[in-house]
Design a protein around this motif. Structure first.
Motif, short mmCIF file in Angstrom:
data_model
loop_
_atom_site.label_atom_id
_atom_site.label_comp_id
_atom_site.label_asym_id
_atom_site.label_seq_id
_atom_site.Cartn_x
_atom_site.Cartn_y
_atom_site.Cartn_z
N GLY A 163 177.05 -53.09 80.45
CA GLY A 163 176.89 -53.27 79.03
C GLY A 163 175.83 -52.30 78.52
N ASP A 164 174.80 -52.83 77.87
CA ASP A 164 173.73 -51.98 77.35
C ASP A 164 172.58 -51.80 78.35
OD1 ASP A 164 175.04 -51.69 74.95
OD2 ASP A 164 174.04 -53.40 74.01
N ARG A 165 172.66 -52.47 79.48
CA ARG A 165 171.55 -52.45 80.43
C ARG A 165 171.78 -51.41 81.52
NH1 ARG A 165 169.80 -56.84 85.01
NH2 ARG A 165 167.85 -55.81 85.60
N LEU A 166 170.76 -50.61 81.81
CA LEU A 166 170.82 -49.66 82.91
C LEU A 166 170.53 -50.41 84.21
CD1 LEU A 166 171.15 -46.59 83.49
CD2 LEU A 166 168.64 -46.46 83.46
N ILE A 167 171.46 -50.33 85.19
CA ILE A 167 171.30 -51.12 86.41
C ILE A 167 171.22 -50.26 87.68
CG2 ILE A 167 172.38 -53.20 85.45
CD1 ILE A 167 174.96 -52.38 86.93
N ALA A 168 171.42 -48.97 87.55
CA ALA A 168 171.28 -48.07 88.70
C ALA A 168 170.95 -46.68 88.17
CB ALA A 168 172.56 -48.02 89.53
N CYS A 169 170.17 -45.93 88.94
CA CYS A 169 169.83 -44.58 88.49
C CYS A 169 169.50 -43.69 89.68
CB CYS A 169 168.64 -44.61 87.51
SG CYS A 169 167.06 -45.09 88.26
N GLY A 170 169.55 -42.39 89.44
CA GLY A 170 169.19 -41.41 90.45
C GLY A 170 168.84 -40.10 89.77
N ALA A 171 168.00 -39.31 90.44
CA ALA A 171 167.52 -38.06 89.88
C ALA A 171 168.17 -36.87 90.58
CB ALA A 171 166.00 -37.97 90.01
N ASP A 172 168.49 -35.86 89.79
CA ASP A 172 168.91 -34.56 90.31
C ASP A 172 167.65 -33.70 90.40
OD1 ASP A 172 169.72 -31.95 90.68
OD2 ASP A 172 170.95 -31.84 88.86
N ARG A 173 167.17 -33.47 91.64
CA ARG A 173 165.98 -32.65 91.85
C ARG A 173 166.35 -31.32 92.52
NH1 ARG A 173 160.91 -35.76 91.21
NH2 ARG A 173 159.96 -33.77 91.72
N VAL A 186 169.04 -49.25 92.73
CA VAL A 186 169.87 -50.23 92.03
C VAL A 186 169.00 -51.42 91.69
CG1 VAL A 186 171.89 -51.75 92.21
CG2 VAL A 186 171.96 -49.47 93.24
N ALA A 187 169.17 -51.97 90.52
CA ALA A 187 168.41 -53.15 90.10
C ALA A 187 168.58 -54.27 91.12
CB ALA A 187 168.86 -53.60 88.72
N PRO A 188 167.50 -54.99 91.45
CA PRO A 188 167.57 -56.03 92.49
C PRO A 188 168.71 -57.02 92.30
CG PRO A 188 165.30 -55.63 91.89
CD PRO A 188 166.13 -54.83 90.93
N GLY A 189 168.97 -57.43 91.09
CA GLY A 189 170.01 -58.43 90.86
C GLY A 189 171.42 -57.91 90.99
N HIS A 190 171.58 -56.60 91.18
CA HIS A 190 172.92 -56.02 91.26
C HIS A 190 173.18 -55.35 92.61
CE1 HIS A 190 174.09 -56.47 86.97
NE2 HIS A 190 172.77 -56.50 86.81
N ARG A 191 172.33 -55.59 93.58
CA ARG A 191 172.51 -54.99 94.89
C ARG A 191 173.58 -55.73 95.70
NH1 ARG A 191 166.00 -53.92 95.93
NH2 ARG A 191 165.86 -52.25 94.37
N GLY A 196 175.24 -48.69 95.00
CA GLY A 196 174.51 -47.59 95.63
C GLY A 196 175.46 -46.50 96.10
N GLY A 197 176.56 -46.91 96.71
CA GLY A 197 177.57 -45.95 97.14
C GLY A 197 178.24 -45.26 95.96
N ALA A 198 178.53 -46.03 94.90
CA ALA A 198 179.14 -45.45 93.71
C ALA A 198 178.23 -44.43 93.07
CB ALA A 198 179.49 -46.56 92.72
N LEU A 199 176.94 -44.77 92.95
CA LEU A 199 175.97 -43.85 92.35
C LEU A 199 175.86 -42.57 93.16
CD1 LEU A 199 173.70 -43.34 90.24
CD2 LEU A 199 172.13 -44.44 91.87
N THR A 200 175.73 -42.71 94.48
CA THR A 200 175.60 -41.54 95.34
C THR A 200 176.84 -40.66 95.26
OG1 THR A 200 174.22 -42.84 96.85
CG2 THR A 200 175.11 -40.76 97.69
N ALA A 201 178.01 -41.28 95.31
CA ALA A 201 179.26 -40.51 95.26
C ALA A 201 179.42 -39.81 93.92
CB ALA A 201 180.44 -41.42 95.54
N GLY A 202 179.17 -40.52 92.83
CA GLY A 202 179.32 -39.93 91.51
C GLY A 202 178.38 -38.76 91.29
N MET A 203 177.12 -38.91 91.71
CA MET A 203 176.16 -37.83 91.56
C MET A 203 176.50 -36.65 92.45
SD MET A 203 172.46 -39.75 91.20
CE MET A 203 171.63 -38.15 91.02
#
Length: 246
Positions: A163-173, A186-191, A196-203
């Motif tokens: 929804g409007d809440r950010l629940i996972a993030c990662g940096a391009d360094r 990933v936010a504790p309540g959404h682990r 984590g796999g989706a974020l890593t794969a997408g990035m």
């Protein structure tokens, strides 16, 4: 005084001496002058002031420790700076250098996009408007990370929303010739839901539009993350030790 076999001048010379190793391609910026050396099969370099590390080395740690010890003794390296070298045992480290602290981690890389992960299409590129939400998520989920909104070393941020809440993030360094992921959380309540796999794969897929390799770093104690990243194709491995000099 330690004598090196070869003095290396310029980024191209240092990279060639390492065989264009992915870690060296990451550590050495394209737009920076580089000073390096070779001793046997070990290649090292110094980075300009203000960089994330004073220098590094690829190859056997013994020759690197000898050169680094000489550089610390003559003032080239100073207390408070850090250097990164191939994995070395604490006793060998302490016998050569004054160590304030050290940490072991693995530099992992992949040469191709990862297997598709459920939910990876939810990964989006974030903007400066998302910085307050990013800061709140990082403070909650990964307070020890050095990747934070406003950090000049971060090229872009990516995330997943519920929804409007950010629940996972990662940096391009990314900083050199290869893409580099950092600060993934990933936010504790959404682990435990595969985010984590989706974020890593997408990035990783996003960075492969600009680079021929993508890498990340993970502490050796983080067994779960190591397992995930290897499943996603990050099978190239360079065991590293970061040394903060005393």
């Amino acid at each position: 005084m330690i004598t090196v076999d070869e003095v290396l001048t310029g980024r191209a010379a240092v990279l060639a001496a390492t065989g264009h190793h992915p870690y060296a391609r990451h550590a050495l910026r394209r737009d920076q002058p580089a000073r390096g050396w070779r001793r046997g099969d070990t290649v090292g370099w110094l980075l300009p002031p203000g960089e994330w590390s004073a220098g590094g080395a690829i190859g056997a740690p013994g020759p690197a420790l000898e050169v680094l010890a000489a550089q610390r003794a003559d003032g080239t390296l100073r207390a408070g700076q850090s250097v990164n070298l191939s994995r070395v045992a604490p006793d060998a480290l302490g016998a050569c250098l004054p160590v304030a602290r050290s940490s072991d981690w693995d530099f992992l890389w992949t040469t191709g996009p990862p297997p598709h992960q459920p939910e990876q299409e939810r990964v989006v590129r974030l903007t400066e408007a998302d910085h307050p939400a990013l800061a709140a998520l990082v403070d909650e989920a990964f307070p020890s990370t050095t990747s934070r909104p406003g950090d000049p070393g971060v090229v872009d941020w990516y995330g997943i929303r519920d929804g409007d809440r950010l629940i996972a993030c990662g940096a391009d360094r990314s900083r050199g010739d290869i893409g580099f992921l950092a600060g993934l959380t990933v936010a504790p309540g959404h682990r435990g839901r595969g985010l984590g796999g989706a974020l890593t794969a997408g990035m990783t897929c996003a960075l492969f539009t600009r680079y021929d390799q993508v890498a990340l770093g993970v502490y050796t104690v983080n067994v779960g993350a190591l397992r995930l990243y290897r499943r996603l194709g990050f099978t190239g491995t360079a065991p590293r030790t970061t040394v903060h000099l005393g």
